[in-house]
Design a protein around this motif. Structure first.
Motif, short mmCIF file in Angstrom:
data_model
loop_
_atom_site.label_atom_id
_atom_site.label_comp_id
_atom_site.label_asym_id
_atom_site.label_seq_id
_atom_site.Cartn_x
_atom_site.Cartn_y
_atom_site.Cartn_z
N GLY A 39 -25.58 -14.54 9.42
CA GLY A 39 -26.18 -13.39 8.75
C GLY A 39 -26.22 -13.55 7.25
N GLU A 40 -25.13 -14.06 6.68
CA GLU A 40 -25.09 -14.29 5.23
C GLU A 40 -26.06 -15.40 4.82
N LEU A 41 -26.15 -16.44 5.64
CA LEU A 41 -27.10 -17.51 5.36
C LEU A 41 -28.53 -17.00 5.48
N ALA B 51 -33.51 -15.43 2.82
CA ALA B 51 -34.50 -14.38 2.54
C ALA B 51 -34.68 -14.21 1.04
N LYS B 52 -33.58 -14.24 0.29
CA LYS B 52 -33.67 -14.12 -1.17
C LYS B 52 -34.42 -15.31 -1.77
N LEU B 53 -34.10 -16.51 -1.30
CA LEU B 53 -34.78 -17.71 -1.80
C LEU B 53 -36.27 -17.67 -1.44
N THR B 54 -36.58 -17.26 -0.24
CA THR B 54 -37.98 -17.16 0.18
C THR B 54 -38.73 -16.17 -0.69
N SER C 158 -20.59 -18.45 15.65
CA SER C 158 -21.86 -17.75 15.62
C SER C 158 -22.30 -17.36 17.02
N ASP C 159 -22.97 -16.22 17.13
CA ASP C 159 -23.57 -15.87 18.42
C ASP C 159 -25.01 -16.36 18.44
N ALA C 160 -25.56 -16.50 19.63
CA ALA C 160 -26.88 -17.10 19.82
C ALA C 160 -27.97 -16.29 19.11
#
Length: 158
Positions: free
Chosen positions: A16-18, A23-26, A76-78
């Motif tokens: 989620g953090e990644l 999203a910010k970079l995009t 991580s979950d799927a």
């Protein structure tokens, strides 16, 4: 996101953090793409510092994931990983478009500089003159006899 001293520590971010980071970079890349479309490349300076900071964190995270991919999968979950993959695809599409636009700007700029340089050289070349026997002297001979060597300095007042 784990931050300290304005930078980022060596901890692995959650999917989620990644996803938020991507999203910010995009968003920044899309903003810069719009500025390039509007022919305002100087506006890219406004986002450069934040973009560089986020890219550094992204690169660090990719190195951490590459070093221990199993640890990332276990934590991580799927569904979160799928959302991260979607965000990653969007980021890479924006990055590819950004690269193409910057390459175009670079090519155009280089072409302009070469054209100006060629024109300056052409105009600074003396015309061939006539010798004492009324024959046309070669341009090199005329240049040596009529002017001193010159040089071109870009971005300088001469």
């Amino acid at each position: 996101m784990n931050e300290q001293n304005g930078g980022h520590n060596a901890g692995l971010l959650s999917p989620g953090e990644l996803q938020s980071l991507l999203a910010k970079l995009t968003d920044i890349l899309e903003q810069e793409n719009r500025q390039l479309d509007a022919r305002k490349p100087r506006a890219l300076q406004e986002t450069a510092q934040e973009k560089n900071r986020l890219v550094a964190i992204y690169n660090q995270q990719m190195r951490l994931i590459a070093a221990s991919p199993d640890a990332f999968r276990k934590a991580s979950d799927a569904r979160a990983v799928e959302a991260l993959k979607t965000a990653s695809r969007s980021f890479h599409e924006s990055l590819d478009e950004h690269f193409r636009k910057l390459s175009t700007v670079k090519s155009v700029t280089e072409g302009i500089v070469k054209s100006i340089s060629a024109e300056v050289e052409k105009q600074s070349r003396p015309a061939p003159g006539y010798g004492a026997n009324a024959h046309l002297r070669p341009a090199g001979v005329a240049a040596r006899q009529t002017s001193a060597a010159t040089s071109i300095a870009l971005n300088r007042v001469i």
